[in-house]
Design an enzyme around this catalytic site. Structure first.
Site, PDB file in Angstrom:
ATOM      1  N   GLU A 186      40.385  -0.871  -1.895  1.00 29.36           N
ATOM      2  CA  GLU A 186      40.515   0.093  -0.695  1.00 29.36           C
ATOM      3  C   GLU A 186      41.415  -0.479   0.306  1.00 29.36           C
ATOM      4  O   GLU A 186      41.339  -1.693   0.872  1.00 29.36           O
ATOM      5  CB  GLU A 186      39.034   0.365  -0.212  1.00 29.36           C
ATOM      6  CG  GLU A 186      39.159   1.252   0.735  1.00 29.36           C
ATOM      7  CD  GLU A 186      37.907   1.283   1.554  1.00 29.36           C
ATOM      8  OE1 GLU A 186      37.443   2.060   2.405  1.00 29.36           O
ATOM      9  OE2 GLU A 186      36.729   0.356   1.185  1.00 29.36           O
TER      10      GLU A 186
ATOM     11  N   GLY B 118      62.294  -0.568   6.842  1.00 30.38           N
ATOM     12  CA  GLY B 118      61.755  -0.962   5.402  1.00 30.38           C
ATOM     13  C   GLY B 118      60.776  -1.825   5.236  1.00 30.38           C
ATOM     14  O   GLY B 118      60.356  -1.952   4.181  1.00 30.38           O
TER      15      GLY B 118
ATOM     16  N   THR C  26      57.458  -0.228   3.478  1.00 31.70           N
ATOM     17  CA  THR C  26      57.725   0.093   1.826  1.00 31.70           C
ATOM     18  C   THR C  26      57.724  -0.931   1.287  1.00 31.70           C
ATOM     19  O   THR C  26      57.069  -1.230   0.092  1.00 31.70           O
ATOM     20  CB  THR C  26      59.307   0.683   1.733  1.00 31.70           C
ATOM     21  OG1 THR C  26      59.122   2.021   2.431  1.00 31.70           O
ATOM     22  CG2 THR C  26      59.473   1.037   0.328  1.00 31.70           C
TER      23      THR C  26
ATOM     24  N   ASN D  69      49.071  11.494  10.229  1.00 32.20           N
ATOM     25  CA  ASN D  69      50.079  10.787  10.455  1.00 32.20           C
ATOM     26  C   ASN D  69      50.470  10.125   9.210  1.00 32.20           C
ATOM     27  O   ASN D  69      51.727   9.447   9.417  1.00 32.20           O
ATOM     28  CB  ASN D  69      49.929   9.991  11.747  1.00 32.20           C
ATOM     29  CG  ASN D  69      49.875  10.944  13.039  1.00 32.20           C
ATOM     30  OD1 ASN D  69      50.286  12.055  13.095  1.00 32.20           O
ATOM     31  ND2 ASN D  69      49.083  10.501  13.897  1.00 32.20           N
TER      32      ASN D  69
END
Length: 468
Positions: A135, A149, A152, A177
């Site tokens: 989780e 980045g 990511t 959001n």
């Protein structure tokens, strides 16, 4: 974990500064494509380049009592508290310092600085190894380092880290959001993880959207771009094989060849007539009148034929009965709760199964019956077999067993799709008959090469199917 939007077809190019060459101080150059608003893959590549150069590092910490861990977790707590000002600081501290939680942080080295690497962000998660999921509790990047980045790359590094554990899913409650970010990272708002695996283990959050992500063991999340580069090369190689060695002239038309709708009617040509905007009539498809398929230069030479064309229409028309059944079986096979029902029950492994279940059924058998084109001639026949899959599981297994619960989950999941099925058209049934005859003849030819058996007409339809 890869969205189709980011399959990396475009070639990465180095960004050049405008106005010619520009001097850059050693160590200050940035390869972060996110700074110019490019996509998912380029942002990951930019952050990966910084990681390879030693500018950033990803480290997993937990509250193990070590001074280094405590410093990193406190720094991360401060970042999360600043990025989530409405979240109580005591709550943030309690979760980050909880010994059941772990945190992966981004440590960045700044040029010219003698201080240790600075924590610029991280993700806090709780692993449930026995339940095979983790989780995600918090994920935050400091304001000055956002849109570069790092978020990511952080998620890809976390996926790569969890691949080494029994975890198969990641789960999180995202606010409005954060939904966009998690979707880009391969998360879905339609849960794919069986509910009984996580229910009661994580807390429900008001106003949050439950999202999950399946960890694919075949993907190298540390270097996604390399995998996509291989995919791109394979696609381009396949495209090259499609190039024709001989070119044919295209169809040529002129106004004299196009006749009026009245002339077409007189010749009784099989062309649909529609009204134009001025109330007149014109042929809907000039091609039907002007050229037969075999007259189109290069079409037959490419391997095209009428029968395969008709079959492809039935297979790829999303409204066709065959395609509806295919889609339903595909949805079922892709569901995480479908694994007990994909293949027939082995009587050797479950000796008393046939004592309780008189009409066994499974998804693999349904796929074979569908391909045969002679067993599912209407929606009702398909639904009966599909219901057998669920009913058999619920009849043989106890309600407390995982197989019973999986059958219920799968039945609830597929019900809306089954309810909207339509029966095959007359044209489809005619094509099914042709395909079925061809398959039967092919099966008999194969059988004739083997040792003599009983005559085919003595077999029942069920036994006949077993020999296909």
């Amino acid at each position: 974990g890869i969205n189709a939007e980011y399959m990396g077809i475009r070639i990465l190019q180095k960004m050049k500064p405008e106005g010619g060459k520009k001097e850059v101080q050693p160590g200050n150059e940035s390869t972060l494509a996110g700074e110019v608003g490019l996509g998912f893959i380029k942002r990951d590549v930019g952050a990966k380049n910084e990681e390879d150069k030693g500018i950033i590092d990803f480290v997993v910490y937990k509250n193990d009592g070590r001074l280094e861990s405590m410093r990193a977790l406190i720094d991360l707590k401060n970042i999360v508290a600043k990025q989530l000002p409405k979240m109580p600081k005591e709550y943030i501290t309690r979760l980050i310092m909880d010994r059941n939680h772990e945190s992966m942080v981004i440590a960045k080295k700044f040029p010219g600085s003698n201080t240790p690497n600075k924590i610029i962000g991280g993700v806090v998660y709780r692993p449930f190894e026995a339940r095979k999921f983790a989780e995600i509790v918090f994920l935050a990047i400091t304001s000055l380092e956002q849109v570069k980045g790092y978020g990511t790359r952080l998620m890809n590094k976390l996926k790569a880290h969890l691949q080494k554990t029994p975890m198969q899913y990641m789960l999180t409650y995202a606010d409005n959001n954060a939904i966009g970010y998690f979707k880009k990272q391969g998360f879905s708002t339609v849960p794919r993880m069986p509910k009984d695996l996580w229910q009661g283990y994580i807390k429900d959050y008001d106003g949050g959207t439950l999202m999950d992500c399946c960890l694919n063991p075949d993907i190298d999340y540390n270097d996604i771009y390399a995998d996509l580069k291989k995919q791109k090369a394979a696609v381009l190689e396949a495209v090259k094989k499609c190039y024709f060695l001989k070119r044919f002239k295209g169809l040529q038309f002129n106004s004299e060849e196009i006749e009026t709708a009245g002339e077409i009617k007189k010749k009784k040509l099989d062309t649909e007539i529609i009204e134009d905007n001025k109330g007149g009539e014109k042929p809907k498809l000039y091609l039907n009148y002007l050229k037969q398929f075999h007259e189109i230069p290069g079409l037959v030479e490419s391997g095209w034929n009428v029968e395969s064309y008709k079959e492809s229409i039935l297979q790829y028309d999303s409204t066709s009965f065959f395609k509806q059944c295919q889609n339903i079986l595909k949805l079922l096979n892709n569901h995480t709760a479908s694994w007990p029902f994909k293949k027939p029950v082995n009587p050797e492994e479950v000796p008393d199964y046939l004592d309780f279940i008189k009409n066994p059924m499974d998804l693999e058998t349904m796929e074979k019956k569908l391909e045969a084109r002679k067993y599912y001639l209407n929606g009702e026949a398909f639904k009966i077999d599909l219901q057998l899959v669920f009913d058999n599981a619920k009849q043989y297994n106890k309600p407390t067993s995982i197989y019973y619960r999986y059958a219920v989950n799968l039945e609830d999941y597929i019900r809306p799709h089954v309810e909207h099925m339509t029966d095959p058209t007359e044209i489809e049934l005619q094509e099914y008959a042709k395909i079925s005859q061809y398959k039967d003849a092919e099966a008999l030819a194969m059988k004739s090469k083997k040792a003599p058996e009983k005559e085919a007409d003595k077999y029942s339809s069920q036994l006949d199917f077993a020999h296909l």
